[in-house]
Design an enzyme around this catalytic site. Sequence first.
Site, PDB file in Angstrom:
ATOM      1  N   TYR A   8      -3.815  -5.776  -6.014  1.00  0.00           N
ATOM      2  CA  TYR A   8      -2.770  -6.575  -6.653  1.00  0.00           C
ATOM      3  C   TYR A   8      -2.190  -7.550  -5.631  1.00  0.00           C
ATOM      4  O   TYR A   8      -1.794  -7.158  -4.533  1.00  0.00           O
ATOM      5  CB  TYR A   8      -1.647  -5.700  -7.221  1.00  0.00           C
ATOM      6  CG  TYR A   8      -0.714  -6.496  -8.118  1.00  0.00           C
ATOM      7  CD1 TYR A   8      -1.001  -6.635  -9.468  1.00  0.00           C
ATOM      8  CD2 TYR A   8       0.397  -7.148  -7.600  1.00  0.00           C
ATOM      9  CE1 TYR A   8      -0.191  -7.399 -10.290  1.00  0.00           C
ATOM     10  CE2 TYR A   8       1.215  -7.915  -8.413  1.00  0.00           C
ATOM     11  CZ  TYR A   8       0.916  -8.040  -9.762  1.00  0.00           C
ATOM     12  OH  TYR A   8       1.715  -8.803 -10.566  1.00  0.00           O
ATOM     13  N   GLU A  52       9.779   0.195   6.538  1.00  0.00           N
ATOM     14  CA  GLU A  52       8.496  -0.486   6.341  1.00  0.00           C
ATOM     15  C   GLU A  52       8.103  -1.193   7.644  1.00  0.00           C
ATOM     16  O   GLU A  52       6.992  -1.044   8.135  1.00  0.00           O
ATOM     17  CB  GLU A  52       8.629  -1.497   5.207  1.00  0.00           C
ATOM     18  CG  GLU A  52       7.377  -2.328   4.979  1.00  0.00           C
ATOM     19  CD  GLU A  52       7.593  -3.463   4.005  1.00  0.00           C
ATOM     20  OE1 GLU A  52       6.587  -4.025   3.526  1.00  0.00           O
ATOM     21  OE2 GLU A  52       8.752  -3.827   3.723  1.00  0.00           O
ATOM     22  N   HIS A  53       9.011  -1.993   8.178  1.00  0.00           N
ATOM     23  CA  HIS A  53       8.805  -2.687   9.453  1.00  0.00           C
ATOM     24  C   HIS A  53       9.859  -2.221  10.451  1.00  0.00           C
ATOM     25  O   HIS A  53      11.050  -2.216  10.122  1.00  0.00           O
ATOM     26  CB  HIS A  53       8.949  -4.208   9.290  1.00  0.00           C
ATOM     27  CG  HIS A  53       8.082  -4.804   8.230  1.00  0.00           C
ATOM     28  ND1 HIS A  53       8.557  -5.152   6.975  1.00  0.00           N
ATOM     29  CD2 HIS A  53       6.760  -5.114   8.241  1.00  0.00           C
ATOM     30  CE1 HIS A  53       7.569  -5.651   6.262  1.00  0.00           C
ATOM     31  NE2 HIS A  53       6.470  -5.643   7.003  1.00  0.00           N
ATOM     32  N   ASP A  58       2.419  -9.704   9.580  1.00  0.00           N
ATOM     33  CA  ASP A  58       2.313 -10.130   8.179  1.00  0.00           C
ATOM     34  C   ASP A  58       1.128 -11.054   7.961  1.00  0.00           C
ATOM     35  O   ASP A  58       0.506 -11.040   6.906  1.00  0.00           O
ATOM     36  CB  ASP A  58       3.585 -10.860   7.753  1.00  0.00           C
ATOM     37  CG  ASP A  58       4.664  -9.917   7.253  1.00  0.00           C
ATOM     38  OD1 ASP A  58       4.390  -8.708   7.137  1.00  0.00           O
ATOM     39  OD2 ASP A  58       5.783 -10.385   6.974  1.00  0.00           O
ATOM     40  N   GLN A  67      12.806 -11.310   6.540  1.00  0.00           N
ATOM     41  CA  GLN A  67      12.649 -10.302   5.487  1.00  0.00           C
ATOM     42  C   GLN A  67      13.534 -10.621   4.300  1.00  0.00           C
ATOM     43  O   GLN A  67      13.147 -10.413   3.143  1.00  0.00           O
ATOM     44  CB  GLN A  67      12.990  -8.914   6.040  1.00  0.00           C
ATOM     45  CG  GLN A  67      11.968  -8.357   6.996  1.00  0.00           C
ATOM     46  CD  GLN A  67      10.566  -8.329   6.426  1.00  0.00           C
ATOM     47  OE1 GLN A  67      10.314  -7.683   5.414  1.00  0.00           O
ATOM     48  NE2 GLN A  67       9.647  -9.048   7.046  1.00  0.00           N
ATOM     49  N   HIS A  96     -17.077  36.489  -7.661  1.00  0.00           N
ATOM     50  CA  HIS A  96     -17.035  35.876  -6.335  1.00  0.00           C
ATOM     51  C   HIS A  96     -17.674  36.819  -5.307  1.00  0.00           C
ATOM     52  O   HIS A  96     -18.544  36.413  -4.527  1.00  0.00           O
ATOM     53  CB  HIS A  96     -15.580  35.583  -5.906  1.00  0.00           C
ATOM     54  CG  HIS A  96     -15.025  34.316  -6.469  1.00  0.00           C
ATOM     55  ND1 HIS A  96     -14.743  34.169  -7.804  1.00  0.00           N
ATOM     56  CD2 HIS A  96     -14.695  33.145  -5.868  1.00  0.00           C
ATOM     57  CE1 HIS A  96     -14.261  32.957  -8.009  1.00  0.00           C
ATOM     58  NE2 HIS A  96     -14.222  32.308  -6.848  1.00  0.00           N
ATOM     59  N   HIS A 121      12.198 -12.648   1.328  1.00  0.00           N
ATOM     60  CA  HIS A 121      11.245 -12.070   0.367  1.00  0.00           C
ATOM     61  C   HIS A 121      11.873 -11.927  -1.015  1.00  0.00           C
ATOM     62  O   HIS A 121      11.228 -12.171  -2.036  1.00  0.00           O
ATOM     63  CB  HIS A 121      10.774 -10.690   0.836  1.00  0.00           C
ATOM     64  CG  HIS A 121       9.586 -10.748   1.737  1.00  0.00           C
ATOM     65  ND1 HIS A 121       8.350 -11.161   1.315  1.00  0.00           N
ATOM     66  CD2 HIS A 121       9.435 -10.434   3.048  1.00  0.00           C
ATOM     67  CE1 HIS A 121       7.491 -11.103   2.310  1.00  0.00           C
ATOM     68  NE2 HIS A 121       8.123 -10.665   3.383  1.00  0.00           N
TER      69      HIS A 121
END
Length: 453
Positions: free
Chosen positions: A131, A347-348, A384, A262, A444, A265
């Site tokens: 995606y 995340e970062h 990035d 950031q 078994h 975004h």
Amino acid sequence: MKSLIPIYYYKDLTKEEIIKKCKRPSFEDKEAYKIAEEIIEKIKIGGKKALKEITLQLDKYDPDPLVLTKKDFEVAEELLNQEEKEAFLEAAKNIRIFHEFQKNNLKDDKINLSETTLGYIYRPIESAAVYVPGGKAIYPSSVLMGVIPAKIAGVKYVSIITPADSEGKIHPAVLYCAKISGADAILRVGGAHGIAAAYLGIDVEPAQIIVGPGNRYVTAAKTLLSATGKVKIDQPAGPSEVLIIADHNANPKFVAADLLSQAEHGEDSICVLLTDSIVLAEEVIKEIELGFKERPKRLEIKKESITKNSYIILFDKFVEIDEQKNTKKITSDFLLAFDFINEFAPEHLEICLNIFDDSEKYLDYIQSAGSVFIGKYAPVALGDYFSGTNHILPTGGAAKMYSGLGVDTFLKRITWQNTTKEGLKKSSKYIEIMSKIEGLDQEHGHSVLIRTK
């Protein structure tokens, strides 16, 4: 006077407040799940016709043709200039080298244990969908980040799911990156309906794995479909985020620039600064205000992110310096700051500290982070776009459990064993005891005994 970003003193925060600061919006978005489920069901029933109707209704364009293939990617060659193409080619080269390095370290192996040879082999998933978000911005770099690792892993068929613009067109940079990364097709729809189409295989091969970030409906659709057991996903995806830890040696212009990078975004992006310097904190705030004036593009988005979702936490001191002995010693506040980082699981993570001579020493204190950027010359934008590491990363604290996208995302690990009659005999006593305790000794246990009598 109210600060542009709230500043909190760590020593004044209770344990509950610290935990609250680390919490982000839940991935369990009931409204998004409900809408995504309705869309998926409509497309399951109505197929391609329903997909086109939903795209026309939600995105205001007719996705005809629904799928673009390698011939269509060639058009981008003429629509991008040489410098633009060179930038993407150089980035693709770095991404490819780094992920081939990953693949080379995922080797089949075996060991001998109790006279039985045990081992594992890696095999690729056969069909993947990546995606690539659209809408407020275009992300050709995400094409490289998703498709290249899949192809290096050995995935035979990789489709891209991405929304077109209001005229139904795909940006030439996305087409060009599809070409140079080796994508097989572009499904020209986004949102939950694009995810459903890739899952069902409408004009593309049905995806066995769907990766890549998207909006709340994309995340909901991926999560819902993964629960069917018929498709794997990389991780749930939320708003972009950065956490920077910096001391008085850090350049406030650099820190402010990285927080704003950031913030641009989306309105829901989260930017956090941990520091032991009130002077740095105040200078960073001034630089952010200056940035708003000097770089007004996406201004309202950046302002919303900075003023509503972002904050600064001030610590007493990260390091104690003995000038007579010329030594540095980390403090309890340094350790508390890294405890906060690992609880937040960003995340970062940017580390702008001047404590250790060996800058990679900071990695010893990190338990949970998507990707780490060490030193004043390593902004998030480096990873990035260009350095070669992957920018499809866990958000919302998911870095506690998930890794960023890599070659291993697209691989299955298969274990195997091979033994002799003597090897099985040595194991049979223990298998008999264990199978009896579990109540499965008749078959078994029998399957072992029949071979060892």
